[in-house]
Design a protein around this motif. Structure first.
Motif, PDB file in Angstrom:
ATOM      1  N   GLY A 112       0.799  -1.217   0.000  1.00  0.00           N
ATOM      2  CA  GLY A 112       0.000   0.000   0.000  1.00  0.00           C
ATOM      3  C   GLY A 112       0.834   1.270   0.000  1.00  0.00           C
ATOM      4  N   VAL A 113       0.221   2.348   0.452  1.00  0.00           N
ATOM      5  CA  VAL A 113       0.843   3.676   0.415  1.00  0.00           C
ATOM      6  C   VAL A 113       2.102   3.712   1.263  1.00  0.00           C
ATOM      7  CG1 VAL A 113       0.544   6.112   1.002  1.00  0.00           C
ATOM      8  CG2 VAL A 113      -1.347   4.832  -0.030  1.00  0.00           C
ATOM      9  N   VAL A 118       5.117   9.628  -1.918  1.00  0.00           N
ATOM     10  CA  VAL A 118       3.851  10.320  -2.159  1.00  0.00           C
ATOM     11  C   VAL A 118       3.800  10.997  -3.523  1.00  0.00           C
ATOM     12  CG1 VAL A 118       3.307  10.665   0.273  1.00  0.00           C
ATOM     13  CG2 VAL A 118       4.740  12.334  -0.917  1.00  0.00           C
ATOM     14  N   ASN A 119       4.944  11.278  -4.111  1.00  0.00           N
ATOM     15  CA  ASN A 119       4.970  11.932  -5.417  1.00  0.00           C
ATOM     16  C   ASN A 119       4.900  10.943  -6.578  1.00  0.00           C
ATOM     17  OD1 ASN A 119       5.167  14.536  -4.276  1.00  0.00           O
ATOM     18  ND2 ASN A 119       7.397  14.329  -4.087  1.00  0.00           N
ATOM     19  N   TYR A 120       4.835   9.657  -6.261  1.00  0.00           N
ATOM     20  CA  TYR A 120       4.731   8.637  -7.299  1.00  0.00           C
ATOM     21  C   TYR A 120       3.259   8.354  -7.602  1.00  0.00           C
ATOM     22  CZ  TYR A 120       9.725   7.561  -7.148  1.00  0.00           C
ATOM     23  OH  TYR A 120      11.101   7.631  -7.238  1.00  0.00           O
ATOM     24  N   THR A 121       2.989   7.825  -8.764  1.00  0.00           N
ATOM     25  CA  THR A 121       1.610   7.613  -9.218  1.00  0.00           C
ATOM     26  C   THR A 121       0.785   6.816  -8.219  1.00  0.00           C
ATOM     27  OG1 THR A 121       2.351   7.651 -11.522  1.00  0.00           O
ATOM     28  CG2 THR A 121       0.174   6.709 -11.083  1.00  0.00           C
ATOM     29  N   ASN A 122       1.306   5.688  -7.779  1.00  0.00           N
ATOM     30  CA  ASN A 122       0.555   4.837  -6.846  1.00  0.00           C
ATOM     31  C   ASN A 122       0.902   5.102  -5.393  1.00  0.00           C
ATOM     32  OD1 ASN A 122      -0.728   3.466  -8.982  1.00  0.00           O
ATOM     33  ND2 ASN A 122       1.055   2.111  -9.230  1.00  0.00           N
ATOM     34  N   LYS A 123       1.707   6.134  -5.173  1.00  0.00           N
ATOM     35  CA  LYS A 123       2.152   6.482  -3.816  1.00  0.00           C
ATOM     36  C   LYS A 123       2.827   5.306  -3.114  1.00  0.00           C
ATOM     37  CE  LYS A 123      -1.445  10.004  -3.239  1.00  0.00           C
ATOM     38  NZ  LYS A 123      -0.564  11.068  -3.717  1.00  0.00           N
TER      39      LYS A 123
END
Length: 206
Positions: A112-113, A118-123
């Motif tokens: 998951g996250v 956080v700046n990536y597409t899927n976090k």
């Protein structure tokens, strides 16, 4: 406090390096997953990947880079010797490094996250990034075993026998097999790389 000195300022004894590099029975003395010299250099050069950054949402609050950085793969060169005891991790630390990678890194792309991404597409970290990171760090784990003669038998050269070395190599091989299954659908994944590593692991354990 310990501060990093650029290579031109590093004051390690060249005589000690030369003496240790000629030893045929090297015993590693580095008790951390990443040698202090490397960690300070990488901090100085701002060369700490996101996967090694401690984060309070993921790690114990008192963890620092000394708890999350793992020695990266590097080849010996004229200006850099690998077989220096203070830079080589003994088997107990190598097994701890494998355990750390298994518990905290190998599945990061599937959990998951990740607040560091956080700046990536899927976090979350890309699967190939996690693979390349673990592949690099496990290569150096294997290298540290070899530097201390924990290798298989080749001709008349018999390496040291160690249950720890066998366990670590088996766990690394298992991870490569798992990656072949999980990443085979990704075009940029080089399957032959994992196959070759599994073969090399088998040769080491012969």
């Amino acid at each position: 406090a310990i501060h990093y000195k650029p290579p031109s300022m590093y004051d390690a004894s060249s005589e000690e390096r030369n003496e240790n590099s000629s030893s045929s029975s090297l015993v590693g003395t580095c008790m951390s997953m990443c040698p202090t010299e490397e960690l300070l250099r990488r901090e100085y050069e701002n060369d700490i990947p996101l996967l090694e950054l401690p984060h309070p949402a993921l790690h114990p609050s008192n963890w620092t880079l000394r708890d999350t950085c793992v020695k990266r793969f590097r080849r010996s060169a004229a200006d850099y010797k690998l077989d220096i005891p203070s830079l080589v991790r003994p088997p107990i630390v190598l097994e701890r490094s494998v355990s750390y990678l298994e518990e905290w890194v190998m599945e990061r792309d599937r959990q998951g996250v990740d607040p560091r991404f956080v700046n990536y597409t899927n976090k979350s970290p890309p699967s190939l990034d996690v693979y390349q990171f673990v592949w690099d760090r496990t290569r150096m784990i294997r290298k540290d075993f070899i530097l201390q003669n924990y290798i298989g038998m080749s001709g008349n050269n018999r390496g040291l026998c160690s249950a720890v070395a066998v366990r670590c190599h088996e766990r690394i091989a298992r991870w490569h097999v798992m990656m072949e299954h999980q990443l085979s659908h990704i075009p940029d994944y080089v399957q032959q790389q994992s196959v070759q590593n599994i073969q090399e692991l088998g040769q080491t354990l012969k």
